[in-house]
Design an enzyme around this catalytic site. Structure first.
Site, mmCIF file in Angstrom:
data_model
loop_
_atom_site.group_PDB
_atom_site.id
_atom_site.type_symbol
_atom_site.label_atom_id
_atom_site.label_comp_id
_atom_site.label_asym_id
_atom_site.label_seq_id
_atom_site.Cartn_x
_atom_site.Cartn_y
_atom_site.Cartn_z
ATOM 1 N N ARG A 325 1.009 -1.158 0.087
ATOM 2 C CA ARG A 325 -0.014 -0.101 -0.133
ATOM 3 C C ARG A 325 0.809 1.277 -0.100
ATOM 4 N NH1 ARG A 325 -5.182 1.645 0.496
ATOM 5 N NH2 ARG A 325 -6.368 -0.525 0.783
ATOM 6 N N GLU A 730 -9.811 6.282 6.996
ATOM 7 C CA GLU A 730 -8.269 6.426 6.890
ATOM 8 C C GLU A 730 -7.846 7.768 6.126
ATOM 9 O OE1 GLU A 730 -7.999 2.243 5.656
ATOM 10 O OE2 GLU A 730 -6.124 2.172 6.521
HETATM 11 N N1 MTE Z 1 -11.609 5.990 14.507
HETATM 12 C C1 MTE Z 1 -11.866 5.740 15.757
HETATM 13 N N2 MTE Z 1 -12.601 6.601 16.640
HETATM 14 N N3 MTE Z 1 -11.281 4.595 16.323
HETATM 15 C C2 MTE Z 1 -10.477 3.874 15.437
HETATM 16 O O1 MTE Z 1 -9.865 2.926 16.186
HETATM 17 N N4 MTE Z 1 -9.495 3.226 13.225
HETATM 18 C C3 MTE Z 1 -9.340 3.756 11.942
HETATM 19 C C4 MTE Z 1 -10.518 4.486 11.351
HETATM 20 N N5 MTE Z 1 -11.051 5.371 12.422
HETATM 21 C C5 MTE Z 1 -10.453 4.042 13.957
HETATM 22 C C6 MTE Z 1 -11.221 5.097 13.512
HETATM 23 C C7 MTE Z 1 -9.040 2.883 11.038
HETATM 24 S S1 MTE Z 1 -7.361 2.370 10.780
HETATM 25 C C8 MTE Z 1 -9.899 2.117 9.973
HETATM 26 S S2 MTE Z 1 -9.336 1.244 8.957
HETATM 27 C C9 MTE Z 1 -11.207 2.406 9.908
HETATM 28 O O2 MTE Z 1 -11.615 3.507 11.160
HETATM 29 C C10 MTE Z 1 -12.038 1.251 10.237
HETATM 30 O O3 MTE Z 1 -13.488 1.392 10.316
HETATM 31 P P1 MTE Z 1 -14.366 1.785 9.054
HETATM 32 O O4 MTE Z 1 -13.895 1.039 8.092
HETATM 33 O O5 MTE Z 1 -15.875 1.427 9.620
HETATM 34 O O6 MTE Z 1 -14.304 3.205 8.796
HETATM 35 N N1 HPA Z 2 -5.666 -2.454 4.474
HETATM 36 C C1 HPA Z 2 -5.906 -2.544 5.868
HETATM 37 N N2 HPA Z 2 -5.925 -3.949 6.361
HETATM 38 C C2 HPA Z 2 -5.524 -5.101 5.440
HETATM 39 C C3 HPA Z 2 -5.410 -4.689 4.015
HETATM 40 C C4 HPA Z 2 -5.630 -3.313 3.535
HETATM 41 O O1 HPA Z 2 -5.110 -2.952 2.402
HETATM 42 N N3 HPA Z 2 -4.999 -5.770 3.296
HETATM 43 C C5 HPA Z 2 -5.065 -6.827 4.401
HETATM 44 N N4 HPA Z 2 -5.264 -6.287 5.586
HETATM 45 MO MO1 MOS Z 3 -7.199 0.313 9.699
HETATM 46 S S1 MOS Z 3 -5.205 0.284 9.485
HETATM 47 O O1 MOS Z 3 -7.083 -0.591 7.890
HETATM 48 O O2 MOS Z 3 -7.425 -0.958 10.479
#
Ligand code: MTE
Ligand code: HPA
Ligand code: MOS
Length: 778
Positions: A325, A730
């Site tokens: 990534r 993210e």
């Molecule tokens: N927001 C909060 N409050 N707490 C979290 O742990 N994790 C982040 C983001 N926002 C996180 C957060 C990460 S790393 C990801 S991948 C996404 O939320 C995961 O949730 P979603 O796919 O439902 O957005």
């Molecule tokens: N993002 C987050 N988590 C993951 C991914 C990715 O692209 N691929 C495998 N685990």
């Molecule tokens: Mo988020 S780093 O893809 O849990």
């Protein structure tokens, strides 16, 4: 648009797009939200603690655990020999992470044994009494050490290539080579890792785990205990933050708790304290990027060759997809005509690094932005002009192909950047800052406006699937379950909104229930920002099935055509009759209509051939831009965040309140990564920044003094995602790159912007000061 999607968008003004509060917001702040450590403890609960290695790399010669076992309150001590199945908790089947190390240790802090005792205190005290003899082996803890020692890769690297980069480098008008170092990051979720296991009859065990990936915990527990998945139920109502740190790292605690629970037939809890959590769980990968870039007099990039070497830690974990990534985002928002990008996930004798918000993307993107800076300073131009000159083009243009051969079809970056540039008054403020810097002896200011383009989908195609389970009870209330986990990001609220919208009921009618492997199987990690895209659609699919049955029931019972059945707020119109929703459901029940459904979704269109470095790994892109202004003290390196303006694209927002929270939170977390958060291992390979006393996350007072966040309200996802929204978790993290670039401009002012400051991350006050001194010396 298919019929199902049409049904969905018909209700676009319902609860689905409302700025509702997070369903648990009031419970988070009042302390009544239940986390795993708040669950009333079962009778006879035992507590676990880890016995950890104090060597970075060594053979275990002998282990004397007699004093540990003899400590009052200790019930048992587990080693690798107690594992009935496979002594391995690695994610993705790499088979390189023992639950408890048996013959050798590969990082300082690696778990070797586990103490199970009547109290947590006894377990922790006893764990210190082991006598272990080691035979030390050579070790290295960072990227440079790995490269010097010819370290192996923890998993294979990747190459992305297009055009003839090497040939073009030689031909160009300008050429620059350089190195950038990009730091790692500790997740610092407020709730540290935890697992509670309760044994059942036969092989059964139920585990409450603070995990983003309950299905993987289920799988790992089965693997360690040598029992089938059907015997294991993994539950998680919520995490106190995950940020990627709970995508794989919960495996070890869950497996230990389950192992002890089954062995002793008692409930067992593992709850490492902060120092242990920071020592035994992986972090964001730090990188070293080496680049060779060629460009013309207009600042257009012609060719780039870059290598991204990362600290993988001792095992593979997610280092493969993370470094992939990084390469996918090394283009930031820019078209590279000729490009070759390579990655090296290097083995180091440190805890295995893992997922962290952005998943390598931030590191790759920051590298891409460093290259823009190099070009700008070389040509004496505003970096924003260089950014604009290199943006991907619009469909039809030749400048739309990524280094991975996916065509960018939904590009809105130029519009996002232009709108922000105008709304934050960038040009006038930059002029004023340059003027200010001309006469200010000590304090210098900087401003930078940087873009974000983030690819949405798991690059592992199979993970882009989700399931949901929806029940409607006779009173018209809903039970909702899906494969996604809640870590504060608001996923549960958004998916509840989807259900409420489908049936036009108040969102309070929808009960969001804890994620459990028993209701929705074979789920993906809640990660890659895809939680709402995947689970929202799966829940919608379940709702659609129930709705179709309800409509068919009404058509038959009331003898009306299907288009005379309409779901209105909290009622159903059948012909000229309006029936309250609960009454309607009750009638359906008596007519023996099935009021429960399992839904499923898989992301269309995507495919990825890693070996060839070609495909369409991303369903779409999320865009954004941020402009940050900072002041630095050139005598101390200290700085202040004066102002940040953000314009971010979430498509048609499912919940503007939650989305803005994600954007602001992501930005501040990114700012921490690039400014104050610094990880440091000593000469023995021991992590010395293992507590808030030595590791500095941003405080509320560190946020920009002026902080304006706006959604690009005009944006809609071009793809038929749930409600035409876009993922938000993210992408905003990378808006913080504007802070590093602003600091960089402030530093550059001491040499009249003639030299690229090459400020590495994190730009701690020390590093800012050193950069200032370097530039002053010339
Ligand atoms: N927001 C909060 N409050 N707490 C979290 O742990 N994790 C982040 C983001 N926002 C996180 C957060 C990460 S790393 C990801 S991948 C996404 O939320 C995961 O949730 P979603 O796919 O439902 O957005
Ligand atoms: N993002 C987050 N988590 C993951 C991914 C990715 O692209 N691929 C495998 N685990
Ligand atoms: Mo988020 S780093 O893809 O849990």
């Amino acid at each position: 648009m298919d019929k199902a999607s049409y049904e969905l968008y018909k209700y676009i003004n319902g609860p689905m797009h409302q700025p509702l509060r997070h369903d648990s917001a009031h419970k988070h702040v009042s302390g009544s939200a239940e986390y795993i450590d708040d669950i009333p403890e079962p009778a006879g609960l035992l507590h676990g603690a880890l016995g950890m290695a104090d060597r970075a790399h060594a053979e275990i010669v002998s282990m004397d655990l007699s004093a540990v076992k003899a400590y009052p309150g200790v019930v048992c001590v587990l080693t690798g020999k107690d594992v009935p199945g496979v002594n391995d908790v690695s994610s993705g089947g790499h088979h390189d992470e023992p639950l408890l190390a048996e013959t050798k240790v590969e990082f300082h802090g690696q778990p070797i044994f586990a103490v199970i005792a009547e109290t947590r205190d006894a377990a922790r005290r006893a764990a210190r009494l082991a006598k272990i003899e080691y035979n030390d082996l050579p070790f290295w803890t960072d990227v440079d050490g790995a490269l010097e020692n010819g370290a192996p890769l923890v998993t294979s690297g990747m190459t992305l290539k297009r055009g003839e980069p090497e040939e073009e480098l030689a031909r160009a008008e300008h050429r620059i080579q350089g190195t950038m170092r990009i730091g790692g990051q500790e997740h610092f979720y407020l709730e540290s890792h935890i697992a509670l296991a309760i044994p059942g009859e036969d092989e059964d065990v139920t585990v409450w785990s603070s995990t983003q990936h309950p299905s993987e915990v289920q799988h790992i527990v089965g693997h360690v205990l040598d029992i089938p998945s059907h015997a294991i139920t993994v539950n998680v109502r919520r995490m106190g933050g995950g940020f990627g740190g709970k995508e794989t790292q919960g495996n070890q605690f869950a497996a230990l708790a389950a192992l002890a629970a089954k062995k002793l037939n008692r409930a067992v809890k593992f709850r490492p304290d902060r120092d242990e959590d920071m020592t035994v769980t992986g972090k964001r990968h730090d990188f070293r990027m080496d680049y060779d870039v060629a460009f013309d007099n207009e600042g257009r990039l012609h060719a780039l060759v870059a290598n991204f070497a990362a600290r993988g830690g001792y095992s593979a974990d997610l280092s493969g997809p993370v470094t992939d990534r990084a390469l996918f985002h090394a283009d930031s928002s820019y078209f590279y005509p000729h490009v070759k990008l390579t990655s090296q996930p290097l083995k180091t004798h440190t805890v295995s690094n893992t997922a962290y918000r952005g998943f390598g993307g931030p590191q790759g993107m920051l590298g891409g932005e460093r290259i823009i800076e190099e070009i700008a300073y070389a040509l004496g131009k505003d970096p924003l002009d260089i950014r604009k000159a290199n943006f991907y083009g619009q469909p039809g243009s030749e400048r739309v192909l990524t280094p991975y051969h996916q065509t960018v079809e939904d590009n809105i970056i130029a519009r996002v950047v232009e709108e922000l540039e105008t709304s934050c008054d960038y040009q006038a403020r930059r002029k004023a800052i340059v003027e200010f810097n001309r006469t200010s002896p000590v304090i210098r200011k900087g401003i930078a406006l940087t873009p974000v383009k983030f690819g949405i989908s798991f690059t592992m195609t199979a993970f882009n699937q989700a399931g949901a389970l929806v029940h409607v009870y006779q009173d018209g209330s809903f039970h909702l379950n899906h494969g996604g986990t809640e870590m504060g990001q608001g996923l549960y609220t958004k998916v509840a909104q989807v259900i409420a919208d489908c049936f036009q009921v108040d969102v309070e009618r929808v009960k969001i229930t804890a994620t459990t492997t028993g209701k929705v199987p074979n789920t993906s990690a809640t990660a890659a920002s895809s939680g709402t895209d995947l689970n929202g659609m799966a829940a919608y699919d379940a709702a659609r099935q129930i709705k179709e049955r309800l409509v068919a029931f009404a058509v038959e019972k009331f003898a009306v055509p299907p288009d005379e059945v309409e779901f209105l707020p909290n009622r159903v119109r059948v012909g000229s009759k309006e029936i309250p929703f609960p009454d309607f459901v009750k009638q359906a029940y008596f007519a023996r209509v099935q009021l429960s459904a399992a839904g499923f979704y898989k992301t269309p269109k995507i495919h990825w051939d890693r070996a060839a470095g070609r495909g369409t790994p991303f369903y779409y892109f999320a865009y954004g831009a941020a402009c940050s202004e900072v002041s630095i003290d050139t005598l101390t390196g200290e700085y202040l965040m004066d102002r940040t303006d953000i314009l971010h694209d979430v498509g048609k927002s499912l919940n503007p309140a939650i989305d803005i929270g994600q954007i602001e939170g992501g930005f501040v977390q990114g700012m921490g990564w690039l400014t104050t958060e610094e990880l440091w291992w000593d000469g023995k390979g021991r992590l010395r920044t293992h507590a808030p006393s030595t590791y500095k996350i941003p405080l509320a007072s560190d946020r920009p003094k002026i902080f304006n966040t706006r959604l690009a309200e005009w944006s809609e996802n071009a793809e038929p995602t749930i409600g035409r929204s876009k993922a938000v978790g993210e992408p905003p993290f990378m808006l913080a790159i504007s802070v590093l670039e602003a600091l960089s401009m402030a530093v550059a002012s001491v040499a009249d912007y003639k030299v690229c400051p090459r400020l590495d991350a994190p730009a701690t006050p020390e590093r800012v000061l050193m950069a200032v001194e370097r530039l002053k010396r010339g």
